[in-house]
Write an enzyme that holds these catalytic residues in place. Structure first.
Site, PDB file in Angstrom:
ATOM      1  N   ARG A 117       0.591  14.330  13.202  1.00 61.63           N
ATOM      2  CA  ARG A 117       1.629  13.964  12.224  1.00 61.63           C
ATOM      3  C   ARG A 117       1.898  15.188  11.340  1.00 61.63           C
ATOM      4  O   ARG A 117       1.346  15.344  10.278  1.00 61.63           O
ATOM      5  CB  ARG A 117       1.169  12.754  11.433  1.00 61.63           C
ATOM      6  CG  ARG A 117       1.048  11.540  12.354  1.00 61.63           C
ATOM      7  CD  ARG A 117       0.360  10.381  11.723  1.00 61.63           C
ATOM      8  NE  ARG A 117       1.095   9.847  10.597  1.00 61.63           N
ATOM      9  CZ  ARG A 117       0.561   8.914   9.789  1.00 61.63           C
ATOM     10  NH1 ARG A 117      -0.687   8.544   9.972  1.00 61.63           N
ATOM     11  NH2 ARG A 117       1.257   8.438   8.781  1.00 61.63           N
ATOM     12  N   LYS A 157       0.850  -1.219   0.000  1.00 58.81           N
ATOM     13  CA  LYS A 157       0.000   0.000   0.000  1.00 58.81           C
ATOM     14  C   LYS A 157       0.875   1.255   0.000  1.00 58.81           C
ATOM     15  O   LYS A 157       0.649   2.187  -0.774  1.00 58.81           O
ATOM     16  CB  LYS A 157      -0.885   0.014   1.242  1.00 58.81           C
ATOM     17  CG  LYS A 157      -1.513   1.364   1.535  1.00 58.81           C
ATOM     18  CD  LYS A 157      -2.344   1.402   2.778  1.00 58.81           C
ATOM     19  CE  LYS A 157      -1.571   1.523   4.057  1.00 58.81           C
ATOM     20  NZ  LYS A 157      -1.212   2.905   4.441  1.00 58.81           N
ATOM     21  N   ASN A 158       1.901   1.286   0.853  1.00 62.03           N
ATOM     22  CA  ASN A 158       2.687   2.513   1.017  1.00 62.03           C
ATOM     23  C   ASN A 158       3.639   2.772  -0.140  1.00 62.03           C
ATOM     24  O   ASN A 158       4.130   3.882  -0.303  1.00 62.03           O
ATOM     25  CB  ASN A 158       3.414   2.507   2.362  1.00 62.03           C
ATOM     26  CG  ASN A 158       2.407   2.618   3.514  1.00 62.03           C
ATOM     27  OD1 ASN A 158       1.245   2.970   3.304  1.00 62.03           O
ATOM     28  ND2 ASN A 158       2.841   2.279   4.707  1.00 62.03           N
ATOM     29  N   ARG A 177      -3.659  10.940   4.700  1.00 62.41           N
ATOM     30  CA  ARG A 177      -2.502  11.815   4.844  1.00 62.41           C
ATOM     31  C   ARG A 177      -1.562  11.781   3.642  1.00 62.41           C
ATOM     32  O   ARG A 177      -0.965  12.784   3.275  1.00 62.41           O
ATOM     33  CB  ARG A 177      -1.703  11.437   6.082  1.00 62.41           C
ATOM     34  CG  ARG A 177      -2.489  11.408   7.347  1.00 62.41           C
ATOM     35  CD  ARG A 177      -1.593  11.006   8.456  1.00 62.41           C
ATOM     36  NE  ARG A 177      -0.322  11.676   8.311  1.00 62.41           N
ATOM     37  CZ  ARG A 177      -0.158  12.973   8.507  1.00 62.41           C
ATOM     38  NH1 ARG A 177      -1.191  13.703   8.825  1.00 62.41           N
ATOM     39  NH2 ARG A 177       1.011  13.522   8.356  1.00 62.41           N
ATOM     40  N   ARG A 190      -8.800   0.128   4.348  1.00 65.14           N
ATOM     41  CA  ARG A 190      -7.901   1.152   3.811  1.00 65.14           C
ATOM     42  C   ARG A 190      -6.582   0.535   3.363  1.00 65.14           C
ATOM     43  O   ARG A 190      -5.958   0.986   2.418  1.00 65.14           O
ATOM     44  CB  ARG A 190      -7.594   2.214   4.881  1.00 65.14           C
ATOM     45  CG  ARG A 190      -8.791   3.037   5.273  1.00 65.14           C
ATOM     46  CD  ARG A 190      -8.412   4.160   6.211  1.00 65.14           C
ATOM     47  NE  ARG A 190      -7.343   4.987   5.657  1.00 65.14           N
ATOM     48  CZ  ARG A 190      -6.982   6.145   6.196  1.00 65.14           C
ATOM     49  NH1 ARG A 190      -7.572   6.593   7.278  1.00 65.14           N
ATOM     50  NH2 ARG A 190      -6.018   6.858   5.656  1.00 65.14           N
ATOM     51  N   CYS A 250      -4.147  12.210  13.201  1.00 65.27           N
ATOM     52  CA  CYS A 250      -4.974  11.013  12.999  1.00 65.27           C
ATOM     53  C   CYS A 250      -4.871  10.198  14.290  1.00 65.27           C
ATOM     54  O   CYS A 250      -4.276  10.632  15.268  1.00 65.27           O
ATOM     55  CB  CYS A 250      -4.500  10.233  11.776  1.00 65.27           C
ATOM     56  SG  CYS A 250      -2.998   9.338  12.057  1.00 65.27           S
ATOM     57  N   ASP A 298       4.630  -0.064  12.135  1.00 68.86           N
ATOM     58  CA  ASP A 298       3.318  -0.567  11.691  1.00 68.86           C
ATOM     59  C   ASP A 298       3.052  -1.992  12.138  1.00 68.86           C
ATOM     60  O   ASP A 298       1.912  -2.467  12.049  1.00 68.86           O
ATOM     61  CB  ASP A 298       3.200  -0.476  10.164  1.00 68.86           C
ATOM     62  CG  ASP A 298       3.117   0.967   9.714  1.00 68.86           C
ATOM     63  OD1 ASP A 298       3.322   1.232   8.524  1.00 68.86           O
ATOM     64  OD2 ASP A 298       2.872   1.833  10.570  1.00 68.86           O
TER      65      ASP A 298
HETATM   66  C1  EPZ Z   1       4.712   6.533   6.632  1.00 67.63           C
HETATM   67  O1  EPZ Z   1       4.030   7.562   7.330  1.00 67.63           O
HETATM   68  C2  EPZ Z   1       3.704   5.394   6.478  1.00 67.63           C
HETATM   69  N1  EPZ Z   1       2.575   5.861   5.684  1.00 67.63           N
HETATM   70  C3  EPZ Z   1       3.224   4.947   7.860  1.00 67.63           C
HETATM   71  O2  EPZ Z   1       2.355   3.823   7.670  1.00 67.63           O
HETATM   72  C4  EPZ Z   1       4.446   4.483   8.662  1.00 67.63           C
HETATM   73  O3  EPZ Z   1       4.025   4.153   9.970  1.00 67.63           O
HETATM   74  C5  EPZ Z   1       5.479   5.618   8.727  1.00 67.63           C
HETATM   75  O4  EPZ Z   1       5.832   6.042   7.395  1.00 67.63           O
HETATM   76  C6  EPZ Z   1       6.760   5.180   9.434  1.00 67.63           C
HETATM   77  O5  EPZ Z   1       7.310   4.092   8.766  1.00 67.63           O
HETATM   78  C7  EPZ Z   1       2.705   5.877   4.334  1.00 67.63           C
HETATM   79  O6  EPZ Z   1       3.722   5.509   3.781  1.00 67.63           O
HETATM   80  C8  EPZ Z   1       1.515   6.359   3.572  1.00 67.63           C
HETATM   81  P1  EPZ Z   1       7.137   9.581   8.777  1.00 67.63           P
HETATM   82  P2  EPZ Z   1       4.703   9.040   7.409  1.00 67.63           P
HETATM   83  O7  EPZ Z   1       7.112  10.879   8.046  1.00 67.63           O
HETATM   84  O8  EPZ Z   1       5.425   9.313   6.149  1.00 67.63           O
HETATM   85  C9  EPZ Z   1       7.608  12.875  12.205  1.00 67.63           C
HETATM   86  C10 EPZ Z   1       0.331   2.634   7.789  1.00 67.63           C
HETATM   87  O9  EPZ Z   1      -0.275   2.086   8.715  1.00 67.63           O
HETATM   88  N2  EPZ Z   1       7.467  13.901  11.149  1.00 67.63           N
HETATM   89  O10 EPZ Z   1       8.224   8.595   8.476  1.00 67.63           O
HETATM   90  O11 EPZ Z   1       3.641   9.981   7.843  1.00 67.63           O
HETATM   91  C11 EPZ Z   1       6.342  12.054  12.387  1.00 67.63           C
HETATM   92  O12 EPZ Z   1       5.440  12.724  13.236  1.00 67.63           O
HETATM   93  C12 EPZ Z   1       0.962   3.994   8.010  1.00 67.63           C
HETATM   94  O13 EPZ Z   1       0.504   2.135   6.638  1.00 67.63           O
HETATM   95  C13 EPZ Z   1       7.536  15.248  11.512  1.00 67.63           C
HETATM   96  O14 EPZ Z   1       7.699  15.586  12.688  1.00 67.63           O
HETATM   97  O15 EPZ Z   1       5.739   8.838   8.595  1.00 67.63           O
HETATM   98  C14 EPZ Z   1       6.879  10.774  12.987  1.00 67.63           C
HETATM   99  O16 EPZ Z   1       7.069  10.940  14.378  1.00 67.63           O
HETATM  100  C15 EPZ Z   1       0.757   4.489   9.434  1.00 67.63           C
HETATM  101  N3  EPZ Z   1       7.409  16.192  10.543  1.00 67.63           N
HETATM  102  C16 EPZ Z   1       8.241  10.609  12.311  1.00 67.63           C
HETATM  103  O17 EPZ Z   1       8.578  11.904  11.780  1.00 67.63           O
HETATM  104  C17 EPZ Z   1       7.231  15.872   9.220  1.00 67.63           C
HETATM  105  O18 EPZ Z   1       7.146  16.787   8.374  1.00 67.63           O
HETATM  106  C18 EPZ Z   1       8.239   9.619  11.164  1.00 67.63           C
HETATM  107  O19 EPZ Z   1       7.122   9.906  10.360  1.00 67.63           O
HETATM  108  C19 EPZ Z   1       7.154  14.495   8.873  1.00 67.63           C
HETATM  109  C20 EPZ Z   1       7.285  13.531   9.852  1.00 67.63           C
END
Ligand code: EPZ
Length: 416
Positions: A123, A22-23, A94, A397, A118, A306
């Site tokens: 996030r 999916k991702n 998102r 989803r 969410c 995840d």
């Molecule tokens: C991706 O989310 C995945 N979603 C998530 O999967 C997954 O849990 C996550 O990566 C971590 O592997 C998709 O790929 C669509 P991050 P993402 O940016 O990109 C902080 C699922 O169930 N951050 O790597 O949103 C953030 O808050 C979903 O399939 C900022 O602070 O995750 C987090 O603490 C859930 N500012 C950390 O970085 C930003 O601008 C990592 O988040 C961006 C992120």
């Protein structure tokens, strides 16, 4: 509101086909609209509501998106012309914020609603926005929208404060058509990032270093459509491994990349599960009772956040006490639902202490987010009696044919 009904206590047996990731799909479907010559034909795209949403967003922006009779997804980006993404669509998911990178690369401007928080915590997308500014966009935040004007983006040296998957993906999409070279330092190394890089390079982009913490993107003038098949979903695979583990099962997962699951495999073997690698297959044989194992979630290649929730579900009936530290998100709300099934879990800040109990009991439970739904389904498969999972559209989803695949493995599960 439909629900899943599960009668627990049956070990899973048989083989299951793992769907496309999916991702990876969400990133690659958006990137496909970067092409202004030809069209992209994408294979192994999982049918789920998140993928459907990203397709609707692209159509709303003017791209043509359709499935052919072999279930391959076609994306033709030539007519992309609208630079405002609709709130009603973006609010659903998102990853819709990837449209910002696409619009800046293709149209030189973007108006995209900021994704809200969410169920797994606030996030922010501040790293994405900072990156767009460093690529030369003039960015303002007003009325809940990010508005960015850039003309043509200009390559830049960007340090991402945390190894963020979304930021890495969004900036790779934006930088592919920028003028000059972009370097992303502290980039995410997830397999989905590598999959996107291989796809972009197939279209004529020049991306080097994906899979390491430094990615170099040399901007090009145009990208052309190609055929591409995305990687299997490592999180779906891990979910099924844990479903087999908790039910004393014996299953074969087909179409998996074992390398993407290295750490979850190590942790399941520590818990007493026997895992044998085959050709794109994993044979998973569970012990009578799992042993408690400690886990800390980390960016790839560490234990994936995840799978934290499905792993905690399996540890609820393990022998001993496991300590689970979640370092990425705030995602323990589902623990309250597991407690209603008899789990003995204490949470303190970002740590769950899971004391294994001999058995869980079925109960009506609420699915709060995608991977919480997976965790509750896993617990229900092992629980004594009947569990009713409310909010099953959340599972839709990100898990394709979820209950059908479990039923094929002998689970007593159906949707009402
Ligand atoms: C991706 O989310 C995945 N979603 C998530 O999967 C997954 O849990 C996550 O990566 C971590 O592997 C998709 O790929 C669509 P991050 P993402 O940016 O990109 C902080 C699922 O169930 N951050 O790597 O949103 C953030 O808050 C979903 O399939 C900022 O602070 O995750 C987090 O603490 C859930 N500012 C950390 O970085 C930003 O601008 C990592 O988040 C961006 C992120």
């Amino acid at each position: 509101m439909s629900r899943l009904i599960v009668e627990g206590g049956r070990p899973l047996r048989g083989s299951v086909e793992i769907s496309g990731a999916k991702n990876s799909a969400l990133a690659i479907v958006v990137a496909a609209a970067l092409a202004t010559e030809g069209e992209c034909v994408l294979d192994n795209i999982p049918r789920g509501s998140d993928v459907a949403t990203i397709c609707q967003i692209l159509q709303d922006l003017g791209a043509e998106v359709w499935y052919d009779d072999q279930d391959r997804l076609h994306v033709k980006g030539q007519n992309l012309h609208k630079h405002q993404a609709s709130y009603d669509l973006v609010r659903r998911m998102r990853a819709s914020f990837y449209s910002a990178g696409l619009l800046l690369a293709r149209l030189g401007r973007a108006e995209v609603p900021l994704p809200g928080g969410c169920a797994i915590g606030s996030r922010p997308v501040d790293y994405h926005i900072k990156g767009f500014s460093q690529l030369g966009a003039d960015v303002t935040i007003e009325h809940g929208y990010m508005k960015a004007e850039a003309g043509r983006l200009k390559g830049s040296h960007i340090y991402i404060n945390r190894a963020s998957v979304g930021t890495t993906i969004n900036l790779m999409i934006a930088a592919s058509l920028a003028e000059g070279t972009t370097v992303l330092e502290n980039a995410a190394k997830e397999p989905e990032v590598v999959d996107l890089a291989i796809f972009l390079n197939g279209m004529g982009a020049k991306v080097r270093g994906a899979g390491t913490d430094s990615i170099r993107i040399e901007g090009v003038e145009t990208l052309r459509g190609i055929e591409y098949s995305i990687i299997p979903d490592r999180i779906e695979a891990g979910t099924f491994m844990l479903a087999a583990a908790i039910t004393g099962g014996d299953i074969v997962l087909k179409s998996v990349v074992a390398e993407h699951l290295r750490v979850p495999i190590v942790k399941l073997e520590e818990a007493g599960v026997t895992i044998t690698r085959g050709d794109n297959e994993l044979h998973v044989v569970a012990p009578n009772r799992l042993q408690a194992v400690d886990v800390e979630t980390l960016p790839y290649p560490g234990f994936p956040t995840d799978l934290q929730q499905p792993f905690v579900a399996a540890m609820c009936v393990a022998e001993g006490t496991s300590v689970i530290r979640e370092t990425i998100f705030d995602r323990f709300r589902y623990v309250d639902e597991l407690r209603r099934m008899g789990a003995d879990i204490k949470t303190e800040q970002n740590t769950a202490i899971v004391r294994g109990v001999p058995q869980l009991t079925g109960a009506p439970v609420e699915i709060t987010d995608l991977r919480a739904g997976a965790a509750l389904a896993i617990a229900a498969l092992a629980a004594q009696g009947r569990t009713e999972l409310y909010g099953v559209e959340i599972l839709d989803r990100g898990y394709e044919f979820f209950e059908d695949k479990l039923r094929q493995l002998g689970a007593q599960i159906y949707r009402e």
